[in-house]
Design a protein around this motif. Structure first.
Motif, PDB file in Angstrom:
ATOM      1  N   GLN A   1      -5.565  40.296  -5.966  1.00 44.63           N
ATOM      2  CA  GLN A   1      -6.527  39.867  -6.985  1.00 44.63           C
ATOM      3  C   GLN A   1      -5.989  38.816  -7.950  1.00 44.63           C
ATOM      4  O   GLN A   1      -6.742  37.982  -8.448  1.00 44.63           O
ATOM      5  N   GLY A   2      -4.721  38.873  -8.269  1.00 43.87           N
ATOM      6  CA  GLY A   2      -4.169  37.919  -9.233  1.00 43.87           C
ATOM      7  C   GLY A   2      -4.427  38.347 -10.668  1.00 43.87           C
ATOM      8  O   GLY A   2      -5.204  39.261 -10.954  1.00 43.87           O
ATOM      9  N   LEU A   3      -3.777  37.660 -11.592  1.00 44.95           N
ATOM     10  CA  LEU A   3      -3.813  38.063 -12.993  1.00 44.95           C
ATOM     11  C   LEU A   3      -5.144  37.772 -13.681  1.00 44.95           C
ATOM     12  O   LEU A   3      -5.599  38.544 -14.529  1.00 44.95           O
ATOM     13  N   SER A   4      -5.788  36.656 -13.335  1.00 45.24           N
ATOM     14  CA  SER A   4      -7.050  36.310 -14.004  1.00 45.24           C
ATOM     15  C   SER A   4      -8.135  37.325 -13.686  1.00 45.24           C
ATOM     16  O   SER A   4      -8.895  37.754 -14.568  1.00 45.24           O
ATOM     17  N   ARG A   5      -8.219  37.714 -12.421  1.00 45.40           N
ATOM     18  CA  ARG A   5      -9.201  38.741 -12.074  1.00 45.40           C
ATOM     19  C   ARG A   5      -8.840  40.067 -12.731  1.00 45.40           C
ATOM     20  O   ARG A   5      -9.718  40.779 -13.224  1.00 45.40           O
ATOM     21  N   LEU A   6      -7.563  40.412 -12.724  1.00 47.72           N
ATOM     22  CA  LEU A   6      -7.144  41.656 -13.362  1.00 47.72           C
ATOM     23  C   LEU A   6      -7.582  41.677 -14.819  1.00 47.72           C
ATOM     24  O   LEU A   6      -8.119  42.685 -15.305  1.00 47.72           O
ATOM     25  N   ALA A   7      -7.380  40.581 -15.537  1.00 42.85           N
ATOM     26  CA  ALA A   7      -7.766  40.521 -16.947  1.00 42.85           C
ATOM     27  C   ALA A   7      -9.276  40.704 -17.111  1.00 42.85           C
ATOM     28  O   ALA A   7      -9.742  41.375 -18.045  1.00 42.85           O
TER      29      ALA A   7
END
Length: 313
Positions: A247-253
């Motif tokens: 997912q990556g960090l942007s989606r996680l946020a």
């Protein structure tokens, strides 16, 4: 509104959000590659919905997540009275996450579960609990039910006197019988367990965690109101074949902004150097597997990771 105007709306979404959510190579420590996805068949003809469905597919969201986002974007537009390409949906009302009955929720657990060790055996559970890891999970894979029962009972015994919270992966009946603190299941297990058994777990007071891998699964997890929700895989992992891309960090946020009513656990390929960036999204817990079991000195590594959790609190 014609197709040209809807396309312009979709392009406005992509222009505003491609830097964060775009289907491209994210240049982080564990590069996450997201590629454009085929657009699913439209379920409605509202302009905001159609524009978001196009845009989110192009941004790399799989069909069920693009559909969930498109529906949310339409509700957001209806609620605010206008289409806003700049505001990525993050209001729980637009995802149908409001109005849950607290009486039907699973027992609560700490919002900050801290370092969360996912471990293969009861021996590992005991080692990490004695090392001070606050939350541990037994992920014991076996078709031998007698072996499963022994391992679950051993894990429950191993955390006695340590203060560690023990979750059992999958083997919910054995967990209930042994008196474990909690149970953790994947999305596919929600189908297998069934409503009656889910109700049995809820009534027992045992904590209940659910894995998710995107918007559609988060909405589905909310329907059972678990004790916590795990979000992943954040980065590439070789431990488990995933149906969705990392997912990556942007989606996680974005997931954290939407699901903040729950204790949240980030999982998947998270190494020590990535703790600050992952914790900056607002998750209260970081789950690790290889970082502990593959470490030359697991106890020392556990201490270092717990210090990272504290430093980024």
């Amino acid at each position: 509104m014609n197709a040209t105007e809807i396309k312009a709306m979709a392009q406005a979404i992509m222009a505003r959000h491609s830097e964060s959510f775009g289907a491209r190579l994210h240049h982080d420590a564990n590069s996450v590659e997201l590629t454009p996805q085929p657009m699913p068949a439209a379920q409605r003809q509202d302009p905001a919905y159609l524009a978001a469905l196009q845009a989110c597919s192009a941004l790399g969201f799989i069909a069920v997540d693009a559909e969930t986002l498109a529906q949310a974007w339409q509700r957001q537009s209806e609620r605010s009275g206008q289409f806003d390409a700049t505001h990525w949906p993050d209001d729980s009302r637009d995802f149908g996450l409001s109005g849950a009955d607290p009486a039907l929720a699973y027992a609560s657990c700490p919002r900050a579960l801290g370092l969360y060790g996912v471990l293969p055996t009861a021996e590992w559970v005991g080692r990490m609990a004695r090392a001070g890891v606050p939350t541990v999970q037994l992920r014991f894979k076996s078709d031998d039910q007698a072996a499963v029962l022994r391992e679950v009972k051993a894990a429950v015994a191993a955390v006695q006197g340590t203060g560690a919270l023990l979750f059992i992966n999958d083997h919910w009946q054995a967990a209930l019988d042994a008196g474990a603190y909690g149970i953790h299941v994947g999305q596919e297990d929600l189908d297998v367990i069934g409503h009656h058994d889910l109700e049995t777990i809820r009534r027992s007071g045992t904590r209940f965690g659910v894995s998710t891998h995107g918007y559609a699964e988060m909405v589905r997890a909310h329907a059972v109101q678990p004790s916590y929700i795990a979000l992943g895989a954040v980065f590439p992992t070789t431990l488990k074949k995933m149906a969705t891309a990392p997912q990556g960090l942007s989606r996680l946020a974005a997931y954290v902004r939407l699901m903040q009513q729950y204790p949240l656990v980030a999982i998947g390929g998270i190494s020590a150097d990535l703790f600050p960036a992952v914790r900056a999204t607002g998750v209260g817990s970081v789950a690790v597997v290889r970082a502990l079991v593959n470490a030359p000195d697991p106890e020392a590594t556990a201490q270092q990771l717990m210090e990272r959790m504290q430093a980024t609190a």
